[in-house]
Design a protein around this motif. Sequence first.
Motif, mmCIF file in Angstrom:
data_model
loop_
_atom_site.group_PDB
_atom_site.id
_atom_site.type_symbol
_atom_site.label_atom_id
_atom_site.label_comp_id
_atom_site.label_asym_id
_atom_site.label_seq_id
_atom_site.Cartn_x
_atom_site.Cartn_y
_atom_site.Cartn_z
ATOM 1 N N MET A 95 43.003 -45.276 -14.773
ATOM 2 C CA MET A 95 42.628 -46.225 -15.692
ATOM 3 C C MET A 95 41.715 -47.241 -14.954
ATOM 4 O O MET A 95 40.814 -48.143 -15.460
ATOM 5 N N ASP A 96 42.381 -47.770 -13.666
ATOM 6 C CA ASP A 96 41.854 -48.903 -12.827
ATOM 7 C C ASP A 96 40.305 -48.500 -12.569
ATOM 8 O O ASP A 96 39.424 -49.479 -12.789
ATOM 9 N N ARG A 97 40.144 -47.205 -12.181
ATOM 10 C CA ARG A 97 38.773 -46.655 -11.640
ATOM 11 C C ARG A 97 37.705 -47.010 -12.965
ATOM 12 O O ARG A 97 36.660 -47.379 -12.806
ATOM 13 N N ALA A 98 38.251 -46.475 -14.034
ATOM 14 C CA ALA A 98 37.479 -46.794 -15.287
ATOM 15 C C ALA A 98 37.280 -48.215 -15.672
ATOM 16 O O ALA A 98 35.931 -48.399 -16.055
ATOM 17 N N ILE A 99 38.213 -48.957 -15.701
ATOM 18 C CA ILE A 99 37.856 -50.157 -16.117
ATOM 19 C C ILE A 99 37.098 -51.101 -15.090
ATOM 20 O O ILE A 99 36.412 -51.788 -15.512
ATOM 21 N N ASP A 100 37.436 -50.756 -13.926
ATOM 22 C CA ASP A 100 36.444 -51.438 -12.778
ATOM 23 C C ASP A 100 35.018 -51.173 -13.079
ATOM 24 O O ASP A 100 34.155 -51.881 -12.925
ATOM 25 N N LEU A 101 34.780 -49.903 -13.144
ATOM 26 C CA LEU A 101 33.526 -49.422 -13.677
ATOM 27 C C LEU A 101 32.789 -50.141 -14.744
ATOM 28 O O LEU A 101 31.734 -50.577 -14.738
ATOM 29 N N TRP A 102 33.679 -49.912 -15.702
ATOM 30 C CA TRP A 102 33.146 -50.730 -17.192
ATOM 31 C C TRP A 102 32.767 -52.305 -16.659
ATOM 32 O O TRP A 102 31.718 -52.720 -17.264
ATOM 33 N N HIS A 103 33.615 -52.903 -16.069
ATOM 34 C CA HIS A 103 33.289 -54.229 -15.638
ATOM 35 C C HIS A 103 32.243 -54.529 -14.740
ATOM 36 O O HIS A 103 31.328 -55.325 -14.977
ATOM 37 N N GLN A 104 32.141 -53.691 -13.671
ATOM 38 C CA GLN A 104 31.438 -54.170 -12.504
ATOM 39 C C GLN A 104 29.824 -53.389 -12.545
ATOM 40 O O GLN A 104 28.979 -53.895 -11.740
ATOM 41 N N GLU A 105 29.864 -52.167 -12.902
ATOM 42 C CA GLU A 105 28.621 -51.445 -13.244
ATOM 43 C C GLU A 105 28.453 -50.924 -14.325
ATOM 44 O O GLU A 105 28.498 -49.731 -14.670
ATOM 45 N N PRO A 106 28.091 -51.571 -15.279
ATOM 46 C CA PRO A 106 27.930 -51.241 -16.807
ATOM 47 C C PRO A 106 27.076 -50.385 -16.862
ATOM 48 O O PRO A 106 27.048 -49.498 -17.732
ATOM 49 N N LYS A 107 25.798 -50.215 -16.263
ATOM 50 C CA LYS A 107 24.877 -49.221 -16.256
ATOM 51 C C LYS A 107 25.425 -47.810 -15.770
ATOM 52 O O LYS A 107 25.009 -46.955 -16.441
ATOM 53 N N GLU A 108 26.157 -47.956 -14.900
ATOM 54 C CA GLU A 108 26.848 -46.773 -14.195
ATOM 55 C C GLU A 108 27.853 -46.195 -15.456
ATOM 56 O O GLU A 108 27.946 -44.890 -15.428
ATOM 57 N N PHE A 109 28.557 -47.099 -16.129
ATOM 58 C CA PHE A 109 29.259 -46.727 -17.007
ATOM 59 C C PHE A 109 28.740 -46.041 -18.345
ATOM 60 O O PHE A 109 29.161 -44.985 -18.888
ATOM 61 N N GLN A 110 27.543 -46.752 -18.695
ATOM 62 C CA GLN A 110 26.638 -45.841 -19.550
ATOM 63 C C GLN A 110 26.130 -44.604 -19.293
ATOM 64 O O GLN A 110 26.179 -43.646 -20.073
ATOM 65 N N ASN A 111 25.897 -44.297 -17.888
ATOM 66 C CA ASN A 111 25.483 -43.239 -17.624
ATOM 67 C C ASN A 111 26.451 -42.086 -17.849
ATOM 68 O O ASN A 111 26.327 -41.041 -18.210
ATOM 69 N N LEU A 112 27.888 -42.441 -17.333
ATOM 70 C CA LEU A 112 28.802 -41.825 -17.508
ATOM 71 C C LEU A 112 28.992 -41.182 -18.816
ATOM 72 O O LEU A 112 29.510 -40.187 -19.265
ATOM 73 N N ILE A 113 28.883 -42.249 -19.948
ATOM 74 C CA ILE A 113 28.993 -42.119 -21.321
ATOM 75 C C ILE A 113 28.078 -40.905 -21.835
ATOM 76 O O ILE A 113 28.402 -40.105 -22.407
ATOM 77 N N GLN A 114 26.749 -40.960 -21.248
ATOM 78 C CA GLN A 114 25.625 -40.126 -21.727
ATOM 79 C C GLN A 114 26.142 -38.788 -21.315
ATOM 80 O O GLN A 114 25.556 -37.700 -21.865
#
Length: 492
Positions: free
Chosen positions: A446-465
């Motif tokens: 959970m921490d890894r997911a939450i950290d990515l969401w906050h700190q690297e939103p573009k990377e999180f969007q890539n993961l979504i896509q």
Amino acid sequence: MYIVQIASECAPVIKAGGLGDVVYGLSRELEARGNTVEIILPKYDCMRYDHIWGLHEAYRDLWVPWYDAAVHCSVYCGWVHGRLCFFIEPHDNDNFFNRGCYYGCSDDNMRFAFFSKAALEFLLQSNKRPDILHCHDWQTGLVPVMLFEMYKHHGMANQRVCYTIHNFKHQGMGGVETLQATGLNQEAYYFQYDRLQDNFNPFALNFMKGGITYSNFVTTVSPHHAWEARFTDTGYGLGHTLHAFQDKFRGVLNGIDYNVWNPEVDRYIPHYFNQENLEGKAENKKALRDRLLLRHENKPIICYIGRLDDQKGVHLVHHATYHALYRDAQFVLLGSATEASINSHFQHEKRFLNDNPDVHLELGFNEELSHLIYAGADMIVVPSNYEPCGLTQMIGLKYGTVPIVRSVGGLVNTVFDRDFDQDHLPEQRNGYVFHQSDFPALESAMDRAIDLWHQEPKEFQNLIQQGMSYDYSWNYPGKDYIEIYDYIRHKE
């Protein structure tokens, strides 16, 4: 090919769990590939008759041999969202399917032993000779037994059986009365370890073991779960039997219905979106907050959707709620408990958290709300103790809701850890995976997911896509089952 599915469920007319979705979804895919498919079901008094079109009596006088007499049945026919279904209704004092429930009766073993017998008798008497009988779970485990031992001698020698196990925990047990009722009779013959005798109780017949032993091919609902069933306690005592028949056993991943679960066409969500344009997902997040009275702040929403029971890792679901709040995320839960103690525990939590603007616990099941949660949440936790296939993580991927899953069953075959997966390229990874069933393991993912969401939103969007690009429809499973059917039709 001409294929007949024999099952105790078919969504949406009869649905207690994922089995119903599989029977319907696979049947539609097989038809789309040019096959003729019919489905045989019990005619429960409590099924959703509003989902059946043109229900009529198709076979009036079906007499099913039962004990030393015969039970008079009617067989009804109707269309369930395009699928041709036959419903068997017995007319006798047992009222096998007029109980106001699908399962949970003390005589479930006899109810479904009768259904299995009646399904075969209907095929025999109506002169239906399908190429393939596809049976599901313990409720129809006796179908291949009776086909091989009885009905093949009465004009049904060319039918082949594929038997799919959705949950090894429930296996169906019977005794001498099962043999007497169905006409199998020979006690000494069937109470043998290499036939129906339960692997650990010498005084019980095991319906699921019978299905494995007598069918032409056996599947379960994901490749990794097939391995687990053979080599871990997830097989619930059937590991040795599966090992003995390993040459005809494999895992085929379930699919999901992209006509129902698709953010581009979903009638239950206010804003459509797709992999290329995620603006609608942000709007659905706002709509979800409005619906559940959550505050509008720049933080992720983590969700859980599913049953609340031991199989689903309920202790981790509870912990995920509080860890999300601790990490300044929001948490939404939609689920119904299967035990009174679990229900009372979550009712207590609901009251305790009722005024918290960052959490909402919805106890019960609400189909419409589930679609909005998938569409509006950022992440979904699936912390199961065991999960034969799992549909929620596949639906989550389609809706751009990043799955955080435990490495069991079908979760292993569908979710690939963004940081640590060695078998997939970085652009193929689609979620977060943890291995132990303890709190630190869940927290780490959970921490890894939450950290990515906050700190690297573009990377999180890539993961979504990347997750949205996966095809977990019935396309590939349909192809796999066609290959299995062809194999057993032509195998000597």
